[in-house]
Write an enzyme that holds these catalytic residues in place. Structure first.
Site, short mmCIF file in Angstrom:
data_model
loop_
_atom_site.label_atom_id
_atom_site.label_comp_id
_atom_site.label_asym_id
_atom_site.label_seq_id
_atom_site.Cartn_x
_atom_site.Cartn_y
_atom_site.Cartn_z
N CYS A 95 0.82 -1.22 0.00
CA CYS A 95 0.00 0.00 0.00
C CYS A 95 0.85 1.27 0.00
CB CYS A 95 -0.97 -0.06 1.16
SG CYS A 95 -2.39 1.02 0.91
N HIS A 195 -3.38 -5.63 2.36
CA HIS A 195 -3.03 -5.76 3.78
C HIS A 195 -3.60 -7.10 4.26
CE1 HIS A 195 -1.82 -1.56 4.32
NE2 HIS A 195 -2.89 -1.19 3.66
N1 GLN Z 1 -2.00 6.86 2.48
C1 GLN Z 1 -2.11 5.98 1.31
C2 GLN Z 1 -3.54 5.97 0.72
O1 GLN Z 1 -4.48 6.33 1.39
C3 GLN Z 1 -1.73 4.57 1.70
C4 GLN Z 1 -2.66 3.96 2.74
C5 GLN Z 1 -2.17 2.64 3.28
O2 GLN Z 1 -0.99 2.36 3.33
N2 GLN Z 1 -3.14 1.77 3.73
O3 GLN Z 1 -3.69 5.55 -0.43
#
Ligand code: GLN
Length: 244
Positions: A95, A195
């Site tokens: 992510c 995740h």
């Molecule tokens: N901040 C980034 C987004 O919102 C990554 C979020 C995350 O790592 N879950 O896309």
């Protein structure tokens, strides 16, 4: 598989490590240990020294504000990490960490965040947040063709050039909710929005990465001793094709 060693560097665990992403390190650690492969793990945080010769890198996810810090720090090591990439080190980014493996991430309310550009990809914050279970298909792991996980991101990622999707979406949004791609791959660098954490529910993918890292270090193909993945595959099945 006595005497085989691997070195893994966990990049910025104090900043990028949400939704249990450190579970990916645990999965790699145990799957190596159960086969007698010695996996040395270095936690790399701001102010630490990074040396050449790493076999695997991991970078987890995080909120935009943590990504601002890490984006700035990563630029100091961009040359070294790019050299490692071309030396076929295995990278896994989740992510926010994945987004910083591309050229840049443009958040809603921050300046453009430069990435490592080892993935020919860019990310722009979108209007909605993609949250939910994901099932996707991979065509390069012989014994299992699906990967599963949980996505929570507003970033929309687009791939360019030789960078290919890590997987094809079956259920969920993936990179941008439009082109049915999930994640990215270039050489041995992988990024994904999954995740969960990702590798414990996808043991076949963990083993695929371990084999790539062994090939990089020893220039040989290793067949990993099969493990009893009953629990891991139950976790996989519990998410597979779930649409909510
Ligand atoms: N901040 C980034 C987004 O919102 C990554 C979020 C995350 O790592 N879950 O896309």
């Amino acid at each position: 598989m006595g005497n085989l060693k691997l070195k893994l560097v966990h990049l910025y665990p104090l900043f990028l490590n949400i939704y249990g992403d450190a579970g990916n390190i645990k999965a790699l650690q145990k799957r190596c240990e159960w086969r007698g492969i010695e996996l040395e793990i270095q936690q790399f945080n701001i102010g630490d020294t990074l040396e050449a010769g790493t076999d695997m890198f991991f970078i987890g996810g995080g909120q935009d504000r943590q990504q601002v810090e890490v984006s700035h720090e990563l630029q100091k090591y961009k040359n070294l990490l790019t050299e490692e990439y071309y030396n076929d080190a295995v990278f896994l980014g989740i992510c926010g960490g994945y987004q910083l493996m591309g050229e840049y991430y443009q958040p809603h309310d921050a300046d453009r965040l430069l990435g490592l550009n080892i993935l020919d990809a860019y990310t722009e914050a979108g209007a909605t947040r993609f949250i939910g279970n994901v099932t996707a298909s991979v065509d390069y792991i012989e014994d299992k063709q699906t990967i599963v996980g949980f996505e929570n991101h507003s970033g929309l990622t687009y791939l360019r050039g030789d960078t290919t999707p890590m997987a094809k979406i079956i259920v969920g949004n993936g990179n941008n909710g439009m082109d049915k791609t999930e994640g990215a791959r270039a050489r041995n660098a992988f990024g994904t929005y999954l995740h969960g954490s990702f590798l414990p529910k996808n043991p076949h993918f963990a083993d695929y990465l371990i084999k790539l890292a062994l090939k990089k270090r020893y220039n040989d193909d290793f067949d990993l001793e099969p493990l009893d993945d009953t629990i891991e595959l139950k976790a996989h099945e519990s998410v597979l094709n779930k649409t909510y």
